[in-house]
Design a protein around this motif. Structure first.
Motif, PDB file in Angstrom:
ATOM      1  N   VAL A 116     -19.950 -91.245  19.651  1.00 63.34           N
ATOM      2  CA  VAL A 116     -18.642 -91.329  20.293  1.00 63.34           C
ATOM      3  C   VAL A 116     -18.642 -90.541  21.605  1.00 63.34           C
ATOM      4  O   VAL A 116     -18.154 -91.019  22.642  1.00 63.34           O
ATOM      5  N   LYS A 117     -19.194 -89.347  21.580  1.00 62.73           N
ATOM      6  CA  LYS A 117     -19.251 -88.531  22.802  1.00 62.73           C
ATOM      7  C   LYS A 117     -20.029 -89.236  23.909  1.00 62.73           C
ATOM      8  O   LYS A 117     -19.588 -89.299  25.065  1.00 62.73           O
ATOM      9  N   GLU A 118     -21.197 -89.745  23.542  1.00 59.14           N
ATOM     10  CA  GLU A 118     -22.035 -90.409  24.550  1.00 59.14           C
ATOM     11  C   GLU A 118     -21.364 -91.677  25.066  1.00 59.14           C
ATOM     12  O   GLU A 118     -21.451 -91.999  26.269  1.00 59.14           O
ATOM     13  N   GLY A 119     -20.654 -92.383  24.175  1.00 65.04           N
ATOM     14  CA  GLY A 119     -19.934 -93.579  24.605  1.00 65.04           C
ATOM     15  C   GLY A 119     -18.813 -93.235  25.579  1.00 65.04           C
ATOM     16  O   GLY A 119     -18.593 -93.953  26.565  1.00 65.04           O
ATOM     17  N   ILE A 120     -18.097 -92.159  25.308  1.00 62.28           N
ATOM     18  CA  ILE A 120     -17.028 -91.737  26.230  1.00 62.28           C
ATOM     19  C   ILE A 120     -17.616 -91.367  27.587  1.00 62.28           C
ATOM     20  O   ILE A 120     -17.079 -91.752  28.649  1.00 62.28           O
ATOM     21  N   GLN A 121     -18.716 -90.619  27.572  1.00 58.34           N
ATOM     22  CA  GLN A 121     -19.348 -90.239  28.835  1.00 58.34           C
ATOM     23  C   GLN A 121     -19.758 -91.474  29.634  1.00 58.34           C
ATOM     24  O   GLN A 121     -19.526 -91.562  30.839  1.00 58.34           O
ATOM     25  N   GLU A 122     -20.344 -92.412  28.940  1.00 64.30           N
ATOM     26  CA  GLU A 122     -20.821 -93.618  29.630  1.00 64.30           C
ATOM     27  C   GLU A 122     -19.663 -94.443  30.175  1.00 64.30           C
ATOM     28  O   GLU A 122     -19.673 -94.884  31.336  1.00 64.30           O
TER      29      GLU A 122
ATOM     30  N   GLY B 160     -14.014 -97.366  24.372  1.00 60.50           N
ATOM     31  CA  GLY B 160     -13.551 -97.689  25.717  1.00 60.50           C
ATOM     32  C   GLY B 160     -12.131 -97.214  25.955  1.00 60.50           C
ATOM     33  O   GLY B 160     -11.796 -96.695  27.028  1.00 60.50           O
ATOM     34  N   SER B 161     -11.260 -97.354  24.928  1.00 58.31           N
ATOM     35  CA  SER B 161      -9.886 -96.864  25.051  1.00 58.31           C
ATOM     36  C   SER B 161      -9.850 -95.341  25.178  1.00 58.31           C
ATOM     37  O   SER B 161      -9.087 -94.787  25.980  1.00 58.31           O
ATOM     38  N   PHE B 162     -10.676 -94.672  24.380  1.00 57.36           N
ATOM     39  CA  PHE B 162     -10.759 -93.216  24.520  1.00 57.36           C
ATOM     40  C   PHE B 162     -11.147 -92.843  25.947  1.00 57.36           C
ATOM     41  O   PHE B 162     -10.550 -91.960  26.577  1.00 57.36           O
ATOM     42  N   ALA B 163     -12.181 -93.499  26.470  1.00 56.51           N
ATOM     43  CA  ALA B 163     -12.703 -93.169  27.802  1.00 56.51           C
ATOM     44  C   ALA B 163     -11.663 -93.408  28.887  1.00 56.51           C
ATOM     45  O   ALA B 163     -11.465 -92.563  29.775  1.00 56.51           O
ATOM     46  N   LEU B 164     -10.984 -94.570  28.809  1.00 56.87           N
ATOM     47  CA  LEU B 164      -9.970 -94.880  29.824  1.00 56.87           C
ATOM     48  C   LEU B 164      -8.832 -93.861  29.786  1.00 56.87           C
ATOM     49  O   LEU B 164      -8.353 -93.411  30.835  1.00 56.87           O
ATOM     50  N   SER B 165      -8.388 -93.522  28.599  1.00 58.12           N
ATOM     51  CA  SER B 165      -7.290 -92.552  28.474  1.00 58.12           C
ATOM     52  C   SER B 165      -7.716 -91.168  28.929  1.00 58.12           C
ATOM     53  O   SER B 165      -6.970 -90.464  29.626  1.00 58.12           O
ATOM     54  N   MET B 166      -8.932 -90.772  28.565  1.00 58.28           N
ATOM     55  CA  MET B 166      -9.385 -89.421  28.885  1.00 58.28           C
ATOM     56  C   MET B 166      -9.740 -89.266  30.354  1.00 58.28           C
ATOM     57  O   MET B 166      -9.856 -88.141  30.851  1.00 58.28           O
ATOM     58  N   ARG B 167      -9.879 -90.371  31.069  1.00 56.70           N
ATOM     59  CA  ARG B 167     -10.068 -90.273  32.525  1.00 56.70           C
ATOM     60  C   ARG B 167      -8.845 -89.658  33.187  1.00 56.70           C
ATOM     61  O   ARG B 167      -8.941 -89.102  34.281  1.00 56.70           O
ATOM     62  N   ALA B 168      -7.692 -89.729  32.520  1.00 58.59           N
ATOM     63  CA  ALA B 168      -6.464 -89.175  33.100  1.00 58.59           C
ATOM     64  C   ALA B 168      -6.372 -87.661  32.955  1.00 58.59           C
ATOM     65  O   ALA B 168      -5.471 -87.040  33.536  1.00 58.59           O
ATOM     66  N   ILE B 169      -7.275 -87.061  32.180  1.00 56.38           N
ATOM     67  CA  ILE B 169      -7.229 -85.608  32.019  1.00 56.38           C
ATOM     68  C   ILE B 169      -7.342 -84.931  33.379  1.00 56.38           C
ATOM     69  O   ILE B 169      -8.258 -85.209  34.156  1.00 56.38           O
ATOM     70  N   HIS B 170      -6.379 -84.087  33.665  1.00 56.41           N
ATOM     71  CA  HIS B 170      -6.233 -83.383  34.946  1.00 56.41           C
ATOM     72  C   HIS B 170      -5.888 -84.360  36.064  1.00 56.41           C
ATOM     73  O   HIS B 170      -4.879 -84.199  36.740  1.00 56.41           O
ATOM     74  N   HIS B 171      -6.714 -85.370  36.281  1.00 53.30           N
ATOM     75  CA  HIS B 171      -6.468 -86.381  37.319  1.00 53.30           C
ATOM     76  C   HIS B 171      -7.569 -87.418  37.173  1.00 53.30           C
ATOM     77  O   HIS B 171      -8.715 -87.070  36.851  1.00 53.30           O
ATOM     78  N   VAL B 172      -7.243 -88.694  37.418  1.00 49.53           N
ATOM     79  CA  VAL B 172      -8.278 -89.727  37.252  1.00 49.53           C
ATOM     80  C   VAL B 172      -9.434 -89.543  38.228  1.00 49.53           C
ATOM     81  O   VAL B 172     -10.541 -90.038  38.002  1.00 49.53           O
ATOM     82  N   ARG B 173      -9.213 -88.806  39.302  1.00 46.30           N
ATOM     83  CA  ARG B 173     -10.304 -88.570  40.249  1.00 46.30           C
ATOM     84  C   ARG B 173     -10.985 -87.209  40.027  1.00 46.30           C
ATOM     85  O   ARG B 173     -11.882 -86.846  40.793  1.00 46.30           O
ATOM     86  N   ALA B 174     -10.539 -86.480  39.029  1.00 47.94           N
ATOM     87  CA  ALA B 174     -11.164 -85.186  38.721  1.00 47.94           C
ATOM     88  C   ALA B 174     -12.251 -85.415  37.691  1.00 47.94           C
ATOM     89  O   ALA B 174     -11.969 -85.569  36.498  1.00 47.94           O
ATOM     90  N   HIS B 175     -13.504 -85.468  38.161  1.00 52.35           N
ATOM     91  CA  HIS B 175     -14.634 -85.703  37.263  1.00 52.35           C
ATOM     92  C   HIS B 175     -15.514 -84.460  37.173  1.00 52.35           C
ATOM     93  O   HIS B 175     -15.319 -83.496  37.891  1.00 52.35           O
ATOM     94  N   ARG B 176     -16.462 -84.549  36.261  1.00 49.85           N
ATOM     95  CA  ARG B 176     -17.305 -83.416  35.871  1.00 49.85           C
ATOM     96  C   ARG B 176     -16.440 -82.284  35.330  1.00 49.85           C
ATOM     97  O   ARG B 176     -16.647 -81.105  35.627  1.00 49.85           O
TER      98      ARG B 176
END
Length: 517
Positions: free
Chosen positions: A431-437, A389-405
């Motif tokens: 781990v990959k699937e958990g981050i995606q989810e 969950g921490s990985f996913a929350l942090s990685m949502r910031a990559i480029h921008h939190v609203r930049a998905h896909r």
């Protein structure tokens, strides 16, 4: 055997040629060799009384002056301080004397000093020369020729007629500062570089079995041919050791693959640059850092390999800031970014095995990354679910939190975090699937608004069906876009993620390449 011809100047400035239609006694010496000093009076006596021409090539200018003074030499003491003649004669030891006929054919030779051998030689060839042999020691070893010094030998090999070097050479004035010259010529990335002298390039080429003029790749944007020699030049500039060269060459091959899209990576205003990750035995063979500070400074191997690749792209391909490279802000990874996976620190398959290589293969993988490494700090999660969950929350910031896909990203998981994941036997795929989810959100969280103009256009959102509005949007286009490596110190719960660039056929696709020596 015909001895190599030469022309040298003696202590009086006179030229001497060999061969010269007369029998000649040629003796190579150097001043700091006690055995050379022992035999020089004997050589002088040959000059004085035998009628045979004597030539004495000395290996240093200052040493020659001392020898002339100490022994009152009138025999021609020749200046071979650049050592080309000594190199041509393939000397290992001095004194080394040759007797040649008028055509330059070798008749006899002496190496070092063994009294009976020299006595027999003199009685055979110079019978009129009187020597008190009983006053001389029975044996004295010679000394190593200066041509056996590794640095000098590399220079001489580079300057010989059979030099493998073909690159353009630049002459630098004697009063110029060579380091400032390199800056002025634009050969650097803004940091000092190692001057690529012929001897250094020759030494670098010893790290590979490939021919110096073999074409490795055509590097954009100039579509310039990158030969092994030219890559070696840039490896010297970057401070590489010869054993790093196969990695640099294989990396150049990988990033010049059409799938990687080298031109796009370096031309984008987004600041993308190659990130290199090594797997397999090569990590230990050349000392690539995969542990403490693996993504930082302090390790020559990591820093030099990444820098060599970047300099080759600059100096061969022409990708320079202000030219085709138009990065808005730039990126410190454009200096260098190379590390290795600590394969032994987890029970997961290493990255190159995931990609179909054998575990014993040495492989370099290249990724186009535009930012990072962004540290993910989680010192309190005790379960794998929490940590992911921490990985996913942090990685949502990559480029921008609203930049998905998004496209490709690199996740570097530190050993302590690996241990947390191992408590529940999580695989890399888990781990990959958990981050995606856990990074997926409903479209309404991604809609542009007055707070930020980034995101799904409101008009497009309003046209969505209710079903689509209730379908979460993952952060990454696919779990395959998440590339996981293990690296870092045993102490510290700090993992890291890299921001990718445009991925896929319209951007860049990661490439893995087996390293060949």
């Amino acid at each position: 055997m015909e001895l190599p011809a030469f022309q040298l100047v003696d202590q009086n400035g006179s030229d001497h040629h060999f061969p010269d239609n007369q029998a000649t006694f040629v003796c190579f010496v150097k001043e700091d060799c006690p055995t050379c000093n022992l035999v020089l009076p004997l050589i002088q006596k040959v000059h004085d009384s035998s009628g045979t021409r004597v030539l004495v090539p000395g290996q240093t200018q200052e040493g020659n002056e001392i020898l002339v003074k100490n022994h009152e030499l009138t025999a021609p003491l020749l200046d071979d301080s650049i050592l080309k003649v000594s190199f041509a004669y393939d000397l290992e030891t001095v004194p080394h004397c040759f007797l040649a006929d008028s055509n330059g054919e070798k008749l006899d030779e002496l190496i070092g000093f063994e009294r009976q051998e020299w006595r027999t030689f003199f009685e055979k060839h110079f019978p009129s020369t009187e020597i008190d042999w009983d006053q001389l020691p029975e044996w004295r070893p010679g000394c190593g020729s200066l041509t056996q010094d590794p640095i000098i030998q590399d220079r001489l090999r580079a300057e010989s007629e059979n030099s493998p070097l073909r690159a353009r050479r630049l002459e630098i004035a004697s009063q110029d500062d060579i380091h400032e010259f390199m800056f002025d010529q634009g050969f650097t990335d803004g940091l000092p570089v190692v001057p690529p002298t012929p001897e250094r390039v020759i030494r670098m080429l010893s790290g590979t079995n490939r021919e110096p003029q073999e074409l490795v790749a055509t590097i954009p944007p100039n579509l310039a041919p990158a030969t092994v020699e030219k890559i070696a030049v840039n490896a010297v500039l970057a401070g590489c050791k010869p054993e790093y060269l196969p990695v640099v060459i294989s990396t150049i091959e990988a990033i010049c693959n059409d799938e990687f899209n080298c031109h796009g990576v370096f031309a984008t205003t987004m600041g993308a640059t190659p990130v290199m990750v090594l797997n397999g035995p090569i990590r230990h063979e050349i000392g690539v850092n995969m542990k403490m500070s693996a993504l930082g400074q302090g390790t020559r191997t990591n820093a030099a390999i990444g820098r060599a690749v970047r300099l080759a792209i600059r100096n061969i391909g022409g990708a320079q800031p202000g030219g085709t490279e138009r990065s808005t802000l730039g990126n410190p990874m454009k200096y260098t970014m190379c590390f290795a996976e600590w394969e032994e620190r987890s029970n997961w398959d290493p990255y190159h095995v995931e990609k179909g290589f054998q575990k014993d293969d040495s492989v370099v993988s290249v990724f186009a990354m535009s930012g990072g490494p962004m540290q993910i700090i989680d010192q309190t999660s005790r379960s794998a679910e929490q940590l992911i969950g921490s990985f996913a929350l942090s990685m949502r910031a990559i480029h921008h939190v609203r930049a998905h896909r998004n496209g490709d990203t690199i996740l570097v998981i530190c050993p302590e975090h690996v241990d947390t994941l191992a408590t529940q036997n999580y695989s890399k795929q888990d781990v990959k699937e958990g981050i995606q989810e856990k990074s997926a959100v409903l479209p309404q969280e991604l809609v542009e608004d007055d707070f930020s103009g980034v995101g799904i256009p409101r008009a497009l959102y309003e046209q969505m069906s209710e079903e689509k509005r209730q379908t979460k949007v993952p952060k990454f286009s696919s779990v395959d876009n998440i590339h996981i490596f293990v690296a870092g110190s045993d102490a510290g719960k700090f993992s890291a993620a890299f921001h990718g660039w445009a991925s896929g056929p319209m951007g860049s696709i990661p490439v893995s390449k087996k390293i060949e020596s």
